[in-house]
Write a protein that holds these residues in place. Structure first.
Motif, PDB file in Angstrom:
ATOM      1  N   ALA A 228      48.215 -18.553 -89.179  1.00  0.00           N
ATOM      2  CA  ALA A 228      48.938 -17.500 -90.187  1.00  0.00           C
ATOM      3  C   ALA A 228      50.031 -16.869 -89.770  1.00  0.00           C
ATOM      4  O   ALA A 228      49.699 -16.261 -88.768  1.00  0.00           O
ATOM      5  CB  ALA A 228      47.737 -16.828 -91.062  1.00  0.00           C
ATOM      6  N   GLN A 230      53.290 -14.537 -90.530  1.00  0.00           N
ATOM      7  CA  GLN A 230      53.860 -13.293 -91.503  1.00  0.00           C
ATOM      8  C   GLN A 230      55.813 -13.514 -91.461  1.00  0.00           C
ATOM      9  O   GLN A 230      56.374 -13.691 -90.293  1.00  0.00           O
ATOM     10  CB  GLN A 230      53.346 -12.378 -90.534  1.00  0.00           C
ATOM     11  N   ARG A 296      50.153 -21.933 -92.257  1.00  0.00           N
ATOM     12  CA  ARG A 296      50.314 -20.636 -93.823  1.00  0.00           C
ATOM     13  C   ARG A 296      51.188 -19.895 -93.423  1.00  0.00           C
ATOM     14  O   ARG A 296      51.420 -18.691 -92.115  1.00  0.00           O
ATOM     15  CB  ARG A 296      49.119 -20.324 -94.224  1.00  0.00           C
ATOM     16  N   LEU A 298      52.966 -16.101 -94.582  1.00  0.00           N
ATOM     17  CA  LEU A 298      52.545 -14.830 -95.138  1.00  0.00           C
ATOM     18  C   LEU A 298      54.236 -14.257 -95.792  1.00  0.00           C
ATOM     19  O   LEU A 298      54.394 -13.882 -94.467  1.00  0.00           O
ATOM     20  CB  LEU A 298      51.469 -13.743 -94.979  1.00  0.00           C
ATOM     21  N   ASP A 303      50.241 -12.475 -98.748  1.00  0.00           N
ATOM     22  CA  ASP A 303      50.334 -12.798-100.083  1.00  0.00           C
ATOM     23  C   ASP A 303      51.351 -14.722 -99.352  1.00  0.00           C
ATOM     24  O   ASP A 303      51.528 -14.696 -97.955  1.00  0.00           O
ATOM     25  CB  ASP A 303      51.337 -12.798-100.874  1.00  0.00           C
ATOM     26  N   SER A 304      50.425 -16.179 -99.472  1.00  0.00           N
ATOM     27  CA  SER A 304      51.011 -16.698 -99.430  1.00  0.00           C
ATOM     28  C   SER A 304      51.981 -17.513 -99.945  1.00  0.00           C
ATOM     29  O   SER A 304      52.446 -17.238-100.512  1.00  0.00           O
ATOM     30  CB  SER A 304      49.587 -17.880 -99.306  1.00  0.00           C
TER      31      SER A 304
END
Ligand code: ADP
Ligand code: MG
Length: 316
Positions: A228, A230, A296, A298, A303-304
């Motif tokens: 994940a 950012q 992913r 973010l 939020d994705s």
């Protein structure tokens, strides 16, 4: 000047001598003496004119970059650079070009005291292949396959400068005040010291040559994990931010643009403070490894972001 005179004139005395280079340029092969017990890290990279650097690139910068991208690979392994080999293909032996090319190559080699140990010189479309060799104590190399869930993902410097420079250049919009961006494209700084400092602290590493999204995926594949990241955490330089790009374009340049040559490292949280203390470059945490596969993106709010970002792929 024939091929042998050329090699003697431009390359034979270009780099500092090293005790571990027992026999260099001039024989059929070089004789290298690796440090006892250490493993050798060997990497090779080719730069093709028009493909890996814009056709107007200064010869000095071509020499610099050809070595820099290879030292960057050694940095990403946590290896101590020692020797390199140069396979040079060029359309003609232009003295001015060769002088500048050799100067750029020699300046970077001098900075890391790596020795040019041999090579090959041929006539054809401009292409430079360098093979660099370093060494690392057994078990300490920074491989791609050691990351574990919850490890922090860090980068050693700003992303997107080179990609923005290339975009501005290709659209004819590169201005005088974009010199710093162009510099990042033409003269990447291999993060050799960071790679050495983070041996034993990082669980996985690679250098960012084709863009964060594609490159990080190599670690995820090797480790059978996900990540994940950012988007807003990706560090950007002041010169990059001056362009005040729309968020989507900014992310595309930072995550899918190439030629950053920063290191991307996975670091277990318990090692972060030691890693920051050991490393002169500022380590920016941009995300973490997840047990769930896939990369992913973010927002700051968690939020994705739906984004099919991909790094640069030859033949794609
Ligand atoms: P051979 O024909 O035996 O392969 P070459 O004529 O290609 O040898 O090269 C002669 C010597 O010069 C070798 O030691 C080789 O490593 C070195 N050499 C050739 N080209 C380069 C180059 N571009 N940079 C550094 N060394 C080179
Ligand atoms: Mg030869």
């Amino acid at each position: 000047m024939d091929e042998f005179q050329l090699i003697r004139y431009y390359f034979a005395a270009l780099t500092p001598p090293r005790a571990d280079l027992r026999l260099g340029i001039g024989d059929d092969a070089a004789l290298l003496q690796p440090p006892p017990g250490e493993e050798l890290a060997v990497t090779t990279d080719t730069l093709v004119a028009g493909r890996h650097f814009p056709p107007d690139t200064a010869a000095y910068d071509i020499g610099w970059k050809a070595l820099a991208v290879n030292l960057s690979d050694l940095a990403a392994m946590g290896a101590q650079p020692r020797w390199f080999f140069l396979a040079l293909t060029m359309p003609q032996a232009d003295a001015n070009w060769l002088q500048e090319f050799a100067r750029g190559l020699g300046d970077l080699a001098g900075r890391y005291t790596v020795s040019l140990a041999g090579g090959d010189t041929t006539c054809g479309p401009l292409s430079i292949t360098i093979t660099a060799i370093g060494s690392v104590p057994p078990g300490l190399a920074l491989r791609r396959d050691g990351a574990r869930p919850d490890d922090l993902i860090c980068v050693t410097g700003p992303l997107g400068d080179a990609a923005l420079a290339l975009q501005l250049l290709q659209s004819g919009n590169l201005q005088q005040q974009d010199a710093a961006l162009r510099h990042r494209l033409d003269r990447p700084e291999p993060r050799v010291a960071a790679g050495l400092a983070l041996r034993g602290l990082a669980s996985a590493a690679l250098d960012l040559s084709d863009g964060l999204a594609g490159d990080l995926q190599h670690i995820l594949d090797a480790c059978h994990v996900g990540a994940a990241v950012q988007a807003e955490a990706l560090p950007a330089s002041a010169e990059f931010l001056r362009h005040a790009l729309p968020a989507e374009q900014k992310l595309r340049l930072q995550a899918a643009g190439g030629d950053d040559y920063e290191l991307c490292l996975c670091i277990p949280e318990r090692n972060l403070a030691a890693a920051r203390a050991a490393c002169a470059e500022q380590l920016t945490v941009i995300g973490h490894i997840t047990a769930q596969a896939g990369l992913r993106w973010l927002t700051a709010a968690g939020d994705s972001l739906v984004d099919p970002l991909r790094g640069y792929q030859h033949f794609a």
